[in-house]
Design a protein around this motif. Sequence first.
Motif, mmCIF file in Angstrom:
data_model
loop_
_atom_site.group_PDB
_atom_site.id
_atom_site.type_symbol
_atom_site.label_atom_id
_atom_site.label_comp_id
_atom_site.label_asym_id
_atom_site.label_seq_id
_atom_site.Cartn_x
_atom_site.Cartn_y
_atom_site.Cartn_z
ATOM 1 N N GLU A 204 -25.053 10.287 -37.594
ATOM 2 C CA GLU A 204 -24.802 8.962 -38.150
ATOM 3 C C GLU A 204 -25.415 7.930 -37.215
ATOM 4 O O GLU A 204 -25.151 7.941 -36.009
ATOM 5 C CB GLU A 204 -23.292 8.733 -38.260
ATOM 6 N N PRO A 205 -26.249 7.011 -37.712
ATOM 7 C CA PRO A 205 -26.870 6.023 -36.824
ATOM 8 C C PRO A 205 -25.872 4.933 -36.415
ATOM 9 O O PRO A 205 -24.821 4.766 -37.033
ATOM 10 C CB PRO A 205 -28.001 5.445 -37.678
ATOM 11 N N TRP A 206 -26.219 4.231 -35.371
ATOM 12 C CA TRP A 206 -25.460 3.070 -34.908
ATOM 13 C C TRP A 206 -26.309 1.835 -35.169
ATOM 14 O O TRP A 206 -27.493 1.804 -34.835
ATOM 15 C CB TRP A 206 -25.172 3.163 -33.411
ATOM 16 N N ALA A 207 -25.709 0.801 -35.751
ATOM 17 C CA ALA A 207 -26.417 -0.456 -35.986
ATOM 18 C C ALA A 207 -25.782 -1.523 -35.101
ATOM 19 O O ALA A 207 -24.566 -1.725 -35.140
ATOM 20 C CB ALA A 207 -26.325 -0.860 -37.458
ATOM 21 N N LEU A 208 -26.581 -2.197 -34.287
ATOM 22 C CA LEU A 208 -26.067 -3.200 -33.367
ATOM 23 C C LEU A 208 -26.355 -4.599 -33.895
ATOM 24 O O LEU A 208 -27.477 -4.875 -34.345
ATOM 25 C CB LEU A 208 -26.704 -3.038 -31.982
ATOM 26 N N PRO A 209 -25.380 -5.514 -33.861
ATOM 27 C CA PRO A 209 -25.616 -6.891 -34.317
ATOM 28 C C PRO A 209 -26.774 -7.518 -33.544
ATOM 29 O O PRO A 209 -26.779 -7.552 -32.317
ATOM 30 C CB PRO A 209 -24.291 -7.605 -33.988
ATOM 31 N N GLY A 210 -27.785 -7.968 -34.268
ATOM 32 C CA GLY A 210 -28.938 -8.592 -33.634
ATOM 33 C C GLY A 210 -29.781 -7.639 -32.817
ATOM 34 O O GLY A 210 -30.695 -8.068 -32.114
ATOM 35 N N GLY A 211 -29.487 -6.352 -32.900
ATOM 36 C CA GLY A 211 -30.200 -5.384 -32.074
ATOM 37 C C GLY A 211 -30.779 -4.256 -32.887
ATOM 38 O O GLY A 211 -30.957 -4.359 -34.107
ATOM 39 N N PRO A 212 -31.060 -3.148 -32.232
ATOM 40 C CA PRO A 212 -31.753 -2.040 -32.908
ATOM 41 C C PRO A 212 -30.822 -1.128 -33.688
ATOM 42 O O PRO A 212 -29.597 -1.224 -33.606
ATOM 43 C CB PRO A 212 -32.369 -1.283 -31.731
ATOM 44 N N LEU A 213 -31.436 -0.233 -34.459
ATOM 45 C CA LEU A 213 -30.755 0.923 -35.028
ATOM 46 C C LEU A 213 -30.902 2.051 -34.015
ATOM 47 O O LEU A 213 -31.980 2.234 -33.440
ATOM 48 C CB LEU A 213 -31.415 1.343 -36.337
ATOM 49 N N LEU A 214 -29.819 2.806 -33.810
ATOM 50 C CA LEU A 214 -29.820 3.851 -32.798
ATOM 51 C C LEU A 214 -29.421 5.196 -33.388
ATOM 52 O O LEU A 214 -28.519 5.266 -34.221
ATOM 53 C CB LEU A 214 -28.835 3.504 -31.679
ATOM 54 N N TRP A 215 -30.100 6.245 -32.961
ATOM 55 C CA TRP A 215 -29.708 7.612 -33.284
ATOM 56 C C TRP A 215 -29.431 8.345 -31.976
ATOM 57 O O TRP A 215 -30.116 8.130 -30.970
ATOM 58 C CB TRP A 215 -30.810 8.353 -34.029
ATOM 59 N N ASP A 216 -28.435 9.234 -31.986
ATOM 60 C CA ASP A 216 -28.220 10.080 -30.823
ATOM 61 C C ASP A 216 -28.360 11.539 -31.226
ATOM 62 O O ASP A 216 -28.728 11.841 -32.374
ATOM 63 C CB ASP A 216 -26.866 9.793 -30.168
ATOM 64 N N THR A 217 -28.093 12.448 -30.293
ATOM 65 C CA THR A 217 -28.255 13.878 -30.560
ATOM 66 C C THR A 217 -26.995 14.602 -30.084
ATOM 67 O O THR A 217 -27.021 15.329 -29.090
ATOM 68 C CB THR A 217 -29.491 14.426 -29.819
ATOM 69 N N PRO A 218 -25.862 14.409 -30.761
ATOM 70 C CA PRO A 218 -24.586 14.952 -30.273
ATOM 71 C C PRO A 218 -24.522 16.466 -30.198
ATOM 72 O O PRO A 218 -23.754 17.003 -29.411
ATOM 73 C CB PRO A 218 -23.575 14.414 -31.294
ATOM 74 N N ASP A 219 -25.312 17.182 -30.992
ATOM 75 C CA ASP A 219 -25.276 18.640 -30.983
ATOM 76 C C ASP A 219 -26.468 19.245 -30.252
ATOM 77 O O ASP A 219 -26.798 20.416 -30.415
ATOM 78 C CB ASP A 219 -25.253 19.182 -32.423
ATOM 79 N N CYS A 220 -27.093 18.433 -29.424
ATOM 80 C CA CYS A 220 -28.345 18.850 -28.790
ATOM 81 C C CYS A 220 -28.171 18.783 -27.277
ATOM 82 O O CYS A 220 -28.228 17.719 -26.680
ATOM 83 C CB CYS A 220 -29.456 17.909 -29.252
ATOM 84 N N GLY A 221 -27.920 19.934 -26.656
ATOM 85 C CA GLY A 221 -27.700 19.963 -25.219
ATOM 86 C C GLY A 221 -28.935 20.394 -24.458
ATOM 87 O O GLY A 221 -29.971 20.737 -25.023
ATOM 88 N N SER A 222 -28.800 20.384 -23.149
ATOM 89 C CA SER A 222 -29.915 20.774 -22.283
ATOM 90 C C SER A 222 -30.315 22.215 -22.551
ATOM 91 O O SER A 222 -29.491 23.122 -22.568
ATOM 92 C CB SER A 222 -29.500 20.617 -20.821
ATOM 93 N N GLY A 223 -31.601 22.449 -22.799
ATOM 94 C CA GLY A 223 -32.102 23.789 -23.019
ATOM 95 C C GLY A 223 -31.805 24.362 -24.386
ATOM 96 O O GLY A 223 -32.089 25.524 -24.640
ATOM 97 N N ASP A 224 -31.220 23.555 -25.271
ATOM 98 C CA ASP A 224 -30.876 24.030 -26.612
ATOM 99 C C ASP A 224 -32.150 24.070 -27.452
ATOM 100 O O ASP A 224 -32.823 23.057 -27.636
ATOM 101 C CB ASP A 224 -29.852 23.087 -27.246
ATOM 102 N N ALA A 225 -32.462 25.241 -28.007
ATOM 103 C CA ALA A 225 -33.692 25.389 -28.782
ATOM 104 C C ALA A 225 -33.684 24.507 -30.025
ATOM 105 O O ALA A 225 -34.731 24.133 -30.537
ATOM 106 C CB ALA A 225 -33.881 26.853 -29.172
ATOM 107 N N ARG A 226 -32.480 24.181 -30.521
ATOM 108 C CA ARG A 226 -32.408 23.347 -31.725
ATOM 109 C C ARG A 226 -32.821 21.912 -31.441
ATOM 110 O O ARG A 226 -33.093 21.144 -32.341
ATOM 111 C CB ARG A 226 -30.978 23.355 -32.276
#
Length: 453
Positions: free
Chosen positions: A273-295
Amino acid sequence: MLSPTRVRTVPVLAVACALVLSACSALAEDDRPASAEPSAISPDAVVDCAENGDCGQPGAVRWSLPLDGDFYLERHEQSAPQLRPAGHWLDGRHPSPGAVMADGILFVHVADTVTAVDTVTAATLWTESPGFDVAALRMIGPTLVVSAAASRDDGTSLRLLDVDRDGARAMEPDLPEDLDHVDVLTADDTHLVLREQLPWDTEEDPRYFLVEAATGQVEWSARLESGGAHALADETLYLIYAPEDEPAFVAAVTGGERTAEFGVPESAGANSEPWALPGGPLLWDTPDCGSGDARCGGERITAVDPDDGEVLWTHPAPGRIVSTTAGEEVHVRDEDGHRTLDARTGEILAEDGDVDPVALLDEFGAERQDFGPGMSAQEYDLLPVRPTGPGVDAAPLEGLAAGAEHLTAYEGTEGEVVGVYLGCAPDGLRPPSMAAPTGGTTCAEPRLFTVDH
């Protein structure tokens, strides 16, 4: 944000007790709960840490408050026990209790009741029943948005309450009386979005509604193709679509009309789910994506211009967005710890111990001790929880409460983090009986209490 409704299956033990109370033998007859030693939350009155001189100590009870109503201890085969209202006995789907804090007031929902508590004095300010079991609470400005555990035919699946210390005043949302909608789809500091729930075989697109939380007035409504993810900022709704075998894209809707469309960058991915900031950017994160994760591939926390989708910056590591501050800062947890980033440039402003803990309130919680088949009934009922969170070094809460459950965390008067819990005073458990409100173990001393993290 709040988490979505959690539902529980009826415990096997509960069904057995209901059918033949005397034959309820998941625990040996001589292993039924014995009277446990009282703890700091046992007194049937408001408890204040100032009386004990341990305010601010990690793991210390800050205050405890008796709860009205009948409760029981719900046991599970694969998880720890939980304190639940008697009205939920044998209810296969029921919402978990929860809480949200605003302006020094803690709003707690248990079953069909919302209670407002002063976080300094632990005084109960008022109680309110919206007329349904509550699934979640959300603060939007001065408005408490109360969501039902299930959609209702009478159009009362949502309540908007203008709240303060003196009480709650219901507002009537300016919505069609026959509208069947899902829970709040997304929200910002002033508005919320609802989406119509249509029959599965309909060919129509659902209606979306942008509602001003402070008044309940509908700013606009429009039939839009149902998006897979959503975000809202500055009265603009962003719908994210991920067609099969086609690149994901964003449609921006302002005033009920599409005003922009652009692709989702590959670095952002399209599963969160993206984050929308007032007067700022749209943001995406990678909550299921850890270090070394092939996905993970090349997916990273990514910020884009909400007008045209231009990539503004990409964080060098995958991670999860925890919160944002005034549209200017983004607080994340990546493979190296917690970070505060500049929302417009991605520059790292603070790291780990220098990150404001109040910006990381969603990271504070509690974890249960493991349990095994050799554990006695009393040991199971009193499974300790250990406060967790950035920089927290608290011991497990041994013997403090039965069925203890962490609800939320808030900022104390000195900037400290305080955890909110629901549980039963250990000496308040009563064995099953025909005279009890349920067929399970009754809690005669339910408590709402807080612990310093």
